[in-house]
Design an enzyme around this catalytic site. Structure first.
Site, mmCIF file in Angstrom:
data_model
loop_
_atom_site.group_PDB
_atom_site.id
_atom_site.type_symbol
_atom_site.label_atom_id
_atom_site.label_comp_id
_atom_site.label_asym_id
_atom_site.label_seq_id
_atom_site.Cartn_x
_atom_site.Cartn_y
_atom_site.Cartn_z
ATOM 1 N N LYS A 149 -12.055 6.193 -34.893
ATOM 2 C CA LYS A 149 -11.172 5.237 -34.235
ATOM 3 C C LYS A 149 -11.501 5.107 -32.756
ATOM 4 O O LYS A 149 -11.414 4.016 -32.183
ATOM 5 C CB LYS A 149 -9.713 5.657 -34.431
ATOM 6 C CG LYS A 149 -9.167 5.370 -35.824
ATOM 7 C CD LYS A 149 -7.711 5.727 -35.929
ATOM 8 C CE LYS A 149 -7.080 5.194 -37.219
ATOM 9 N NZ LYS A 149 -7.696 5.708 -38.411
ATOM 10 N N ARG A 331 -14.474 -0.511 -46.597
ATOM 11 C CA ARG A 331 -14.396 -0.385 -48.054
ATOM 12 C C ARG A 331 -13.518 -1.499 -48.598
ATOM 13 O O ARG A 331 -12.957 -2.293 -47.843
ATOM 14 C CB ARG A 331 -13.779 0.963 -48.422
ATOM 15 C CG ARG A 331 -12.425 1.189 -47.742
ATOM 16 C CD ARG A 331 -11.727 2.435 -48.201
ATOM 17 N NE ARG A 331 -10.588 2.789 -47.374
ATOM 18 C CZ ARG A 331 -9.386 2.250 -47.431
ATOM 19 N NH1 ARG A 331 -9.161 1.259 -48.296
ATOM 20 N NH2 ARG A 331 -8.406 2.646 -46.650
#
Length: 717
Positions: A149, A331
């Site tokens: 992140k 994903r």
């Protein structure tokens, strides 16, 4: 528009229109070759979902499974299956080397990771590449860039994608993290650097609780992702969680497939998702779509991905509303079906084709968004107990069967919801020509969904869908917390339980009676008869169970038409006259309750009766379902545990034991921390006292209601 496909009772409705060649076609000489065999490195509904599309494309599939999943549906659906380890994911589904061995053994040319597990593991993606096996996902470099992140925020800032103010530094000492949090200003959000799925996230309002939350967040990050680093961001008070589905091929083509609104969340995990986002100005949609495409280009992305943003909803959403990059999921997302519904695209087919070397067969201008789709995640969990995850056998399952309703699941009746994995039972997806139609269809589908054996969130989802604020559109992530009293009803009037007890007694009598002798179950053969039962009545709406004593009286014999009339008196409640007869449908009775008609279905298991009234119960049976346990043979009115014993709220693993025998503790003091379903659960002292016993150690696996420790008053020791 939709085709219902049932394969071994695993439901998945797919779109009829073929995807490839509708916009651009390939010549025989240039068209790449699809994989012959794909291994699915996952389990449950997503494994079944991938297998279904592979079958459509003529691709053979290989499933992998743990000890706990030997009889699972994805194992039965695949062409081949291989055992890879023990039940814990760390000893099975996270064993990348073992999965690659299976690829070699079965000659699988590619791995589809689904979501979770190894889907965002860059080392596994790189290992696939090194061994000549295609990883159906982005390159490992993109996973590395977006998996952190803190690193992803830097990349996004360089790509002119708006980011939330915060601390993303490498110094992870408690002193530095605390100092940075104070600089940013409370409230702040703590997040695992490598996190996802709502795990390793904590919002801190009170500076006094900062230290304990930092330590807890670091433990969760280490446990879930093997990396204890965290970042700190300014917490937006009224954010909408809006994400953009993007798709890219290996030729540099990148498009977005419109947005999804995922603002209805509990514990930072999504409950309802919809596409497109309601009340979304076209100008803001374009800005966010462009930002998402720029984000994908910045990391050389290939395949399906999701760019998540927080939109500041302090004021009414407009074309100029501020939005901030939150993270990119490298994903396929759990909520991808709503995008499929409104774009008429099979995203798994796109994944398989792009990974095989195809280019995208459309440009951004070719992608259209039609109608509205909603998804509800159906979980085995208890909304009334802080959404504690559940487990157990699905004793009875009746899925909604309506046009434009799709169910993605990997569970059928008789399967177990395992303590080792996420407790999601299914995803319920509906499509409407507009949002209003989709909302009505979702409400009807939820009301039709019948599950017995585990507590579910079905009624909670219905309460969300029917809430005025959600129906109006544009709610922010505080929706559940803000309207908790509306969504989680904690008290149930005795008159309702009187009706439930009366209906349950009549249904039980009819279901168990001897038709040949015409004798209602539990009654004598002649004269006015009486049956006394003690029922424990519960619902899935978060309210407490109630024990009631019911006395049923019948003055007529059971007829060959299976009719039965009975007056049921409930202590402390009402006297209810119930007349019932069998329906032409199995497990369904037509009932007159004090003269008002009802149609109820039921399921019986030994001393348990499950009554399903759906939306047909009105004010008499206002909840979707009721669990009625007959305590006549085992009820003793006592308590199973002493008041000083602290028990496990569910099966799980002991993470930390913070007290010893003889320790003095104060009310609210943390004694034991356990982990269940990848979430921490803190066992705190309910009063001052002295620890009289500690029954567990770190790393112990405990069962539901197992005693962890005991506490006594100081003067009792």
């Amino acid at each position: 528009m939709f085709l219902r496909s049932n394969v071994r009772k695993v439901s998945l409705r797919l779109l009829q229109r073929p995807l490839w060649g509708t916009v651009r076609s390939f010549s025989e000489s240039t068209q790449p070759r699809l994989f012959d065999k794909v291994l699915i490195a996952n389990r449950g509904e997503i494994a079944c979902r991938v297998i279904r599309t592979c079958r459509k494309l003529g691709i053979r599939t290989v499933a992998v499974y743990s000890d706990a999943d030997a009889d699972s549906q994805h194992v039965k659906l695949a062409d081949e299956a291989r055992h890879i380890g023990l039940a814990p994911a760390s000893q099975s589904y996270l064993l990348g080397d073992k999965i690659l061995e299976v690829c070699k053994e079965t000659n699988a040319q590619a791995v589809h990771p689904g979501y979770g597990f190894l889907s965002e593991n860059h080392e596994f993606a790189e290992a696939c590449k090194q061994q000549g096996i295609s990883f159906i996902g982005p390159p490992s470099t993109a996973i590395v860039s977006m998996g952190s992140k803190s690193e992803s925020k830097k990349i996004m800032e360089n790509a002119n994608v708006p980011c939330t103010p915060g601390y993303h530094g490498e110094d992870q000492t408690l002193e530095t993290l605390a100092a940075e949090a104070h600089k940013i200003g409370f409230p702040v959000m703590l997040k695992a650097v490598m996190g996802g799925g709502g795990k390793g996230m904590r919002m801190v309002k009170d500076p006094a609780t900062l230290e304990e939350n930092i330590l807890a967040c670091q433990r969760e990050a280490t446990s879930s992702f093997g990396d204890g680093r965290i970042l700190i961001e300014k917490f937006l008070e009224k954010p909408r969680h809006i994400e953009l589905q993007i798709f890219a091929d290996s030729f540099g083509n990148v498009v977005h497939l419109y947005e999804r609104d995922c603002s209805v969340q509990r514990r930072h995990q999504k409950v309802l998702e919809e596409a497109p986002a309601p009340l979304m100005p076209e100008g803001l949609r374009k800005k966010m779509g462009d930002a998402a495409v720029n984000a994908a280009r910045a990391v050389g992305y290939v395949g399906a991905g999701t760019v998540e943003f927080m939109v500041d909803a302090t004021e009414k959403t407009s074309e100029n509303s501020p939005f901030y990059f939150m993270e990119m999921n490298t994903r396929l997302q759990v909520e991808h079906p709503v995008t499929e519904m409104v774009t008429n695209l099979d995203l798994v087919e796109l994944q398989l084709k792009v990974a095989s070397g195809y280019s995208l067969p459309f440009s951004q201008e070719d992608v259209s968004c039609t109608g509205h789709a909603l998804e509800a995640r159906i979980y085995a969990e208890n909304p009334g107990s802080g959404f504690l995850p559940g487990s157990g056998k699905i004793k009875y399952l009746n899925e909604p069967d309506r046009e434009n309703v799709r169910i993605d699941t990997g569970i059928v009746e008789g399967d177990d919801v395992s303590v080792h994995y996420d407790p999601m039972i299914s995803k319920l997806i509906v499509y409407g020509q507009d949002r209003d139609q989709a909302l009505k269809l979702m409400a009807s589908a939820l009301a039709d969904y019948q599950i017995a054996g585990v507590t579910t969130n079905i009624e909670f989802c219905l309460a969300c869908v029917q809430h005025d604020a959600f129906a109006a559109g544009g709610v922010d992530t505080s929706f559940i917390g803000q309207y908790e009293t509306d969504l989680l009803r904690t008290e149930r009037d005795i008159s309702i339980d009187s009706n439930v007890a009366a209906v349950a007694m009549v249904v039980d009598c009819l279901a168990r009676s001897s038709r040949e002798q015409g004798i209602p179950f539990g009654f004598r053969t002649v004269g006015q008869t009486e049956r006394v039962s003690t029922f424990e009545i519960g619902t899935d709406d978060g309210s407490c169970s109630r024990t009631v004593k019911a006395i049923g009286r019948v003055s007529q014999s059971l007829t060959r038409t299976n009719d039965l009339s009975m007056e049921v008196e409930v202590e402390g409640g009402n006297s209810v006259l119930v007349e019932a007869k069998d329906s032409t449908r199995p497990n369904v009775f037509q009932v007159l309750c004090n003269g008002l008609p009802l149609s109820v279905s039921y399921a019986r298991f030994q001393d348990e009766i499950f009554i399903f009234s759906g939306l047909r119960g009105g004010s008499l049976l206002p909840h979707l379902s009721y669990k009625v346990k007959d305590l006549v043979d085992n009820f003793d009115g006592g308590s199973a545990t002493s008041s000083g014993a602290y028990t496990a709220p569910m099966p799980g693993k002991i993470v930390k034991v913070m007290v010893s025998k003889g320790d003095q503790v104060e009310e609210g003091q943390t004694m034991i921390i356990m982990e269940a379903m990848k979430m921490e659960h803190v066992i705190k002292a309910s009063r001052d006292g002295v620890v009289s016993a500690v029954s567990v150690e770190v790393d112990d696996f405990v069962e539901d209601s197992q005693t962890l420790c005991s506490l006594e008053q100081a003067e009792d020791v």
